[in-house]
Enzyme design. Sequence first.
Site, PDB file in Angstrom:
ATOM      1  N   GLU A  93      20.889 -31.327  42.698  1.00 42.70           N
ATOM      2  CA  GLU A  93      21.672 -31.599  43.902  1.00 42.70           C
ATOM      3  C   GLU A  93      21.155 -32.762  44.759  1.00 42.70           C
ATOM      4  O   GLU A  93      20.668 -32.574  45.889  1.00 42.70           O
ATOM      5  CB  GLU A  93      21.798 -30.328  44.740  1.00 42.70           C
ATOM      6  CG  GLU A  93      22.457 -29.206  43.968  1.00 42.70           C
ATOM      7  CD  GLU A  93      22.770 -28.004  44.825  1.00 42.70           C
ATOM      8  OE1 GLU A  93      22.320 -27.949  45.973  1.00 42.70           O
ATOM      9  OE2 GLU A  93      23.469 -27.108  44.326  1.00 42.70           O
ATOM     10  N   GLU A 136      24.748 -23.362  38.278  1.00 40.22           N
ATOM     11  CA  GLU A 136      24.626 -22.345  39.324  1.00 40.22           C
ATOM     12  C   GLU A 136      26.009 -21.865  39.764  1.00 40.22           C
ATOM     13  O   GLU A 136      26.886 -22.689  40.006  1.00 40.22           O
ATOM     14  CB  GLU A 136      23.911 -22.880  40.590  1.00 40.22           C
ATOM     15  CG  GLU A 136      22.431 -23.061  40.458  1.00 40.22           C
ATOM     16  CD  GLU A 136      21.797 -23.603  41.731  1.00 40.22           C
ATOM     17  OE1 GLU A 136      22.315 -23.310  42.835  1.00 40.22           O
ATOM     18  OE2 GLU A 136      20.818 -24.363  41.630  1.00 40.22           O
TER      19      GLU A 136
HETATM   20  O1  LIG Z   1      22.336 -21.340  48.424  1.00 43.69           O
HETATM   21  C1  LIG Z   1      22.247 -20.791  47.145  1.00 43.69           C
HETATM   22  C2  LIG Z   1      21.693 -21.822  46.173  1.00 43.69           C
HETATM   23  C3  LIG Z   1      20.230 -22.199  46.452  1.00 43.69           C
HETATM   24  O2  LIG Z   1      19.417 -21.054  46.521  1.00 43.69           O
HETATM   25  C4  LIG Z   1      19.778 -23.144  45.318  1.00 43.69           C
HETATM   26  O3  LIG Z   1      18.400 -23.439  45.376  1.00 43.69           O
HETATM   27  C5  LIG Z   1      20.530 -24.454  45.388  1.00 43.69           C
HETATM   28  O4  LIG Z   1      20.484 -25.154  44.163  1.00 43.69           O
HETATM   29  C6  LIG Z   1      21.953 -24.237  45.837  1.00 43.69           C
HETATM   30  N1  LIG Z   1      22.866 -25.180  46.010  1.00 43.69           N
HETATM   31  C7  LIG Z   1      23.945 -24.594  46.568  1.00 43.69           C
HETATM   32  C8  LIG Z   1      25.164 -25.332  46.985  1.00 43.69           C
HETATM   33  N2  LIG Z   1      24.767 -26.350  47.904  1.00 43.69           N
HETATM   34  C9  LIG Z   1      24.232 -26.070  49.169  1.00 43.69           C
HETATM   35  C10 LIG Z   1      24.992 -26.234  50.283  1.00 43.69           C
HETATM   36  C11 LIG Z   1      24.449 -25.974  51.537  1.00 43.69           C
HETATM   37  C12 LIG Z   1      23.144 -25.555  51.660  1.00 43.69           C
HETATM   38  C13 LIG Z   1      22.375 -25.404  50.515  1.00 43.69           C
HETATM   39  C14 LIG Z   1      22.924 -25.657  49.267  1.00 43.69           C
HETATM   40  C15 LIG Z   1      23.710 -23.266  46.711  1.00 43.69           C
HETATM   41  N3  LIG Z   1      22.478 -23.064  46.228  1.00 43.69           N
END
Ligand SMILES: OC[C@@H]1[C@@H](O)[C@H](O)[C@@H](O)c2nc(CNc3ccccc3)cn21
Length: 447
Positions: free
Chosen positions: A166, A352
Amino acid sequence: MKREMFPGDFLWGVATASYQIEGAYNEDGKGESIWDRFAHAPGKIKDGTTGDVACDHYHRYREDIALLKELGVNAYRFSVSWPRIFPCGKGEVNQKGLDFYDALVDELLKQGIKPLLTLYHWDLPQPLQFHGGWTNTDTVQAFLEYAMLLFKKLGDRVELWATFNEPWCISFLAHELGEHAPGIKDLRTALQVAHNVLVAHGKAVKAFRSENPSGKTGIVLNLYPVHPSSESEQDKEAAILSDCYRNRWFLDPVFKGEYPQELLSVYQKLYGDFAKDYESIQVACEKIDFLGVNYYSREVVSHDPKSILKSKTVKVEAKRTDMGWEIYPQGIQEILVRINREYGPIDLYVTENGAAFKDELKDGEIRDYERIDFLKEHFKNTYYAIQQGVPVKGYFVWSLMDNFEWAHGYSKRFGLFYVDYNDNLKRIPKESARWFKKFLNNEISLE
Ligand SMILES: OC[C@@H]1[C@@H](O)[C@H](O)[C@@H](O)c2nc(CNc3ccccc3)cn21
């Protein structure tokens, strides 16, 4: 619709990340990461916790691999903690750090589980941050040295390699919005970080090819369908720019070697010097073998004259997870079909997908039926994409177990296994783990 209706070689796995599960934040020679420092800073983490111990996976990895075996997955996505390998980010190698991942990979393979290794899932060595972190091209060089060492040490057993998790979060969430480490709030800095991360990605893929021609490399992007709140021209324009900001700022450089012009021109008006530094991101466009797609929800936007993107997020009436994210299963189908149409052909992995819900331990059980329904609908929509010819090669549920959810600390639970933070981090299978196991064993259908 049963598992057997998916392609025979389809990977079914779960995903985790080093800082979120490992703990042992200062053990066996590991250096400080920017997340160690950020989590220890007052007020940054909503529940005031840190990843110092997390799920103690560093010491319990054999137990956790036994959980993977119990589930019946055939793949596992994890990330390597760069400061566990290079405590200072570069230079001296920490052999105990290498030994940990060596043993982890060997145990996975012994259990018949295919590893998908993510090189960078946000835990930059803090010494590199002292010198500007991702704003400094020295960090790009340090990343290449880190990547090359891991390719050499693990490339004989790890086939699937993702460079970055990401880049949108690494750049905009962490350097424009300031919600993640290192907590900077400056758009110009975020753009510089995005550029250097994309350059590092391209160079690492090129280096990987020379070192390990049989392996497969990719990058993991968090992608969202962006929908206008109405059919007005202004709202449609808002959706176009928001799509450039969230999705195409990384998709276009990786697959086309250029930034999306619609948004590049906005930034060039803002920052006159932007053009000469960042016009070309051709180096990011090294051919990759797969794209990892992290899908959680969609975004609905409306025109907003006050914002740089002329757009603002609109909260529509919908079922939502404990993160407040709209539950929108058709969005995973939409994004997979779009990527294939606009950037394909490229193998895709859902690297994911998952949800946080208010899981409660009652009489020794966690009856997370909302999560079962969430996963069922997203599995079905992934299958619909495959039926349309999209080469989806695998699916990783986020996450194996509850863990440190970044700025939310331990207050948000995404796991298939409940972690009892009040009882020695005991792992307890939720109803969703039992359901997933039955699905993987062809015992139940998705209807
Ligand atoms: O938030 C759940 C997971 C996180 O634990 C992972 O480490 C990460 O790869 C992940 N990315 C997202 C989607 N993007 C995002 C958007 C806002 C805040 C944090 C992540 C969700 N998640």
